[in-house]
Design an enzyme around this catalytic site. Structure first.
Site, mmCIF file in Angstrom:
data_model
loop_
_atom_site.group_PDB
_atom_site.id
_atom_site.type_symbol
_atom_site.label_atom_id
_atom_site.label_comp_id
_atom_site.label_asym_id
_atom_site.label_seq_id
_atom_site.Cartn_x
_atom_site.Cartn_y
_atom_site.Cartn_z
ATOM 1 N N ASP A 92 -2.889 -16.933 20.896
ATOM 2 C CA ASP A 92 -1.768 -17.728 20.427
ATOM 3 C C ASP A 92 -1.197 -18.424 21.659
ATOM 4 O O ASP A 92 -1.213 -17.869 22.751
ATOM 5 C CB ASP A 92 -0.744 -16.785 19.786
ATOM 6 C CG ASP A 92 0.272 -17.552 18.964
ATOM 7 O OD1 ASP A 92 0.232 -18.799 18.987
ATOM 8 O OD2 ASP A 92 1.094 -16.905 18.299
ATOM 9 N N ASP A 265 -4.542 -13.617 11.071
ATOM 10 C CA ASP A 265 -4.155 -12.599 12.058
ATOM 11 C C ASP A 265 -2.792 -12.100 11.660
ATOM 12 O O ASP A 265 -1.998 -12.838 11.073
ATOM 13 C CB ASP A 265 -4.057 -13.192 13.469
ATOM 14 C CG ASP A 265 -2.702 -13.837 13.701
ATOM 15 O OD1 ASP A 265 -2.498 -14.974 13.226
ATOM 16 O OD2 ASP A 265 -1.817 -13.199 14.315
ATOM 17 N N CYS A 303 -11.889 5.487 0.846
ATOM 18 C CA CYS A 303 -11.953 4.940 2.198
ATOM 19 C C CYS A 303 -12.933 5.730 3.054
ATOM 20 O O CYS A 303 -12.929 6.957 3.042
ATOM 21 C CB CYS A 303 -10.559 4.972 2.826
ATOM 22 S SG CYS A 303 -10.519 4.238 4.466
ATOM 23 N N CYS A 305 -13.082 5.251 6.429
ATOM 24 C CA CYS A 305 -12.676 5.065 7.832
ATOM 25 C C CYS A 305 -12.700 6.406 8.569
ATOM 26 O O CYS A 305 -12.763 7.467 7.955
ATOM 27 C CB CYS A 305 -11.287 4.417 7.919
ATOM 28 S SG CYS A 305 -9.910 5.561 7.674
ATOM 29 N N CYS A 308 -9.932 8.854 7.331
ATOM 30 C CA CYS A 308 -10.138 9.480 6.018
ATOM 31 C C CYS A 308 -11.373 10.382 6.013
ATOM 32 O O CYS A 308 -11.436 11.336 5.237
ATOM 33 C CB CYS A 308 -10.217 8.406 4.938
ATOM 34 S SG CYS A 308 -8.615 7.608 4.647
ATOM 35 N N HIS A 334 -6.820 3.473 9.890
ATOM 36 C CA HIS A 334 -6.988 3.336 8.440
ATOM 37 C C HIS A 334 -6.614 1.931 7.972
ATOM 38 O O HIS A 334 -7.351 1.316 7.195
ATOM 39 C CB HIS A 334 -6.141 4.372 7.705
ATOM 40 C CG HIS A 334 -6.140 4.158 6.221
ATOM 41 N ND1 HIS A 334 -7.165 4.595 5.410
ATOM 42 C CD2 HIS A 334 -5.282 3.501 5.400
ATOM 43 C CE1 HIS A 334 -6.927 4.218 4.164
ATOM 44 N NE2 HIS A 334 -5.780 3.550 4.138
#
Lengths: 388, 388
Positions: A92, A265, A303, A305, A308, A334
């Site tokens: 940015d 983003d 999930c 991930c 999890c 997560h």
């Protein structure tokens, strides 16, 4: 190799499938970029982002200019080397931060004079300086320096900021020297349809590598944001990437893709994670709730991930109730993984020409955070950032 | 299989090499246990501790009794399952915390009445309850419930706490039912040589699986701590493991091993890491210092930990100066890995009958934190914990 290749547009919506080619590798689109303002996606290592699958992150020119300074990052081999993240980085320009974080700013067509939010020291940003600093950082995609009006800006201010953004956009392109770094222009125009169109036409007349929609998701109702987006994307060239800045709520990513956006983003997934709010297909849920105290299963059975797979909802609940930092880490993993899975599902849906079905299904299940509460949280957050 | 096997004693010192056999696996000694009071070694995942090589961690009965409660941990399958750490766990009985953290305690031979440091609620701990709660947690090694006198205790208080600790030790053994869980007794006696000897004789007369030296490193000068240790370990049986509680400064580990200690635990490596203090062979150094701002090399070229392999000193400096949580993580990894490497080097030195040479060399290079500063930090830390 083109900077952006449009592979496919969905038959029933404006959803697009493509790829951004950068010197640090390819970024498939649609894509969500986790935010690492200070060269760190808060609490996470680059390895963890890699494990999730993330293809690009966003870092911030304003923050890094102040700490550790653009020059130091440059001397240390650039942002990729500094933070040990070797996939693409978008930076940015600092436009948004100069207007939202800093104090006592004065602005004219030359640039913005402001005091650092850290120590009150005086600084002056110009379009040329914002580009030079991003060249020092060595990001793959730099953003033009823009004048970001607040969402409540009247027609006069919205017009002025639009005109200044166009003026500065031209100066950014002129100042840019590193040809391996792409530069994206930013469309402003406040909450006025005709100004959005005018901004899109002026900015797309310049030779940017991609185009961003700025000044949205700053406190206006979601419907207005979607409306402004619809007034903008039709005026952006189809063969360039389109980036909706600062947007990352799951429902907004789906809505944005439907309106032809390729890149997103947002600090949202990691920020709310640090407060214990975790994404699920049914909406955000707070892991501190009593219902999780004895839940030996993972928080989200859908999930896969790291969090999890390895820890129970009860353990996460305990970590948050005990203010343990590991909780923030595991929740951040997560939430970023949740958004990444959403992105992959969106890509798959577009591939199969099923995006509108997917979007209807997703938005039908996903309960959006209550609008009043959302705006209140947003306001608190903006105030808190201002105080920092 | 014996609970403890003594493999070797160094020819020139009391340093020992051995192994503790638990139901969750073997722990080679000497060993250092990182502290995860609340079932989390602060900022780190079990995977990260595994990557370092850690063989056992310490969790805390008092903290877990209050949050999420021993009963909840039990219902969730015990501590190993709860925190997803499947190697050995030793639990402190809560004796130290009841005396150092809680408020308004009243103590008699029956037990300790105290108010929770979290919400002021009333609780009563007895030796029987402390053992029962550790059985609920399912740790591999439980500690007896002891009366910990402050380091400034006079002879009368030191004697009283010794006698009470012996009384409670007997009740702990009587209350213990889970035969797969080992129980260690604790030697108190304050700063009085004869009381230390008496405590050692009384406690070792009981059928514990191992013996701990408690009540040290509570603010007394290091030389006094070493002296007390020398008055104690000769009276501990050689065929049982010996644990020096709450000690983990690198120089104290070396000094403890030299005096016949096998097991150490301490919050030090992770606590000072969160303040930016990183261990090196030359002593602790603060990563915030200006000298690291542009150091593109790793913080410690001798270190092969995840942090030093992947990130520069400059990046760590930036993370700490920006108050980024990733800094705390990376520093914690480094410090735990440093102590683990120290442990491995100590084991190797004992194997080769070179421990005294190693110890002289290590202590010659390692600059100990200034004693006054150390005591001041310790006092601040104890106060801060009391306020929590």
């Amino acid at each position: 190799m083109q900077n952006f290749e449009l592979w496919k547009t969905d038959v029933n919506s404006q959803a697009r499938l493509g790829v951004i080619n950068t010197t640090s590798g390819a970024v498939h689109t649609p894509v969500f970029c986790p935010v690492g303002s200070l060269a760190t996606v808060k609490t996470l290592t680059p390895d963890e982002l890699n494990d999730i699958g993330c293809e690009m992150i966003l870092a911030n020119n304003y923050h890094l200019y102040l700490r550790p300074t653009s020059q130091v990052v440059h001397e240390l081999g650039g942002l990729h080397n500094f933070m040990n993240w070797h996939k693409p980085i978008i930076t940015d320009s600092g436009g948004f931060q100069v207007f939202s974080l800093s104090h006592l700013r004065t602005i004219n067509d030359e640039g913005v004079n402001f005091k650092s939010h850290i120590d009150g020291s005086n600084h002056f940003f110009t379009p040329e300086k914002a580009i030079h600093m991003q060249e020092l950082l060595g990001s793959d995609i730099a953003m033009a320096f823009d004048h970001v009006p607040p969402s409540c800006a009247d027609r006069e201010l919205a017009t002025k900021s639009l005109e200044r953004t166009t003026l500065w956009a031209e100066r950014c392109l002129k100042a840019h020297t590193r040809k391996e770094q792409q530069v994206y222009g930013i469309v402003q125009g406040g909450m006025f349809s005709d100004l959005r169109r005018r901004a899109a036409q002026e900015i797309t007349a310049l030779s940017f590598d991609g185009f961003a929609v700025g000044g949205l998701s700053l406190g206006e109702p979601k419907e207005r944001m979607y409306g402004m987006l619809e007034e903008t994307t039709p005026f952006l060239p189809p063969d360039k990437a389109r980036y909706l800045m600062g947007v990352g709520a799951p429902e907004d990513i789906v809505a944005g893709v439907a309106r032809g956006i390729d890149v997103f983003d947002c600090v949202l997934p990691t920020r709310v994670a640090r407060n214990g709010a975790l994404f699920t297909d049914e909406g955000r849920k707070n892991i501190r709730r009593a219902q999780y105290i004895k839940m030996d299963d993972s928080f989200d059975p859908n999930c896969d991930c790291y969090t999890c797979r390895n820890f129970s909802a009860a353990y996460l609940n305990h970590l948050f109730r005990s203010d343990e930092l590991l909780g923030m880490r595991l929740a951040s993993i997560h939430n970023v993984a949740f958004l990444w899975r959403l992105i992959k599902n969106i890509r798959l849906a577009i591939t199969r020409d099923r995006f509108t079905i997917f979007a209807t299904d997703f938005l039908g299940r996903y309960q959006v955070t209550n609008e009043d509460k959302r705006l209140e949280q947003k306001e608190q957050w903006l105030k808190a950032n201002n105080r920092k």
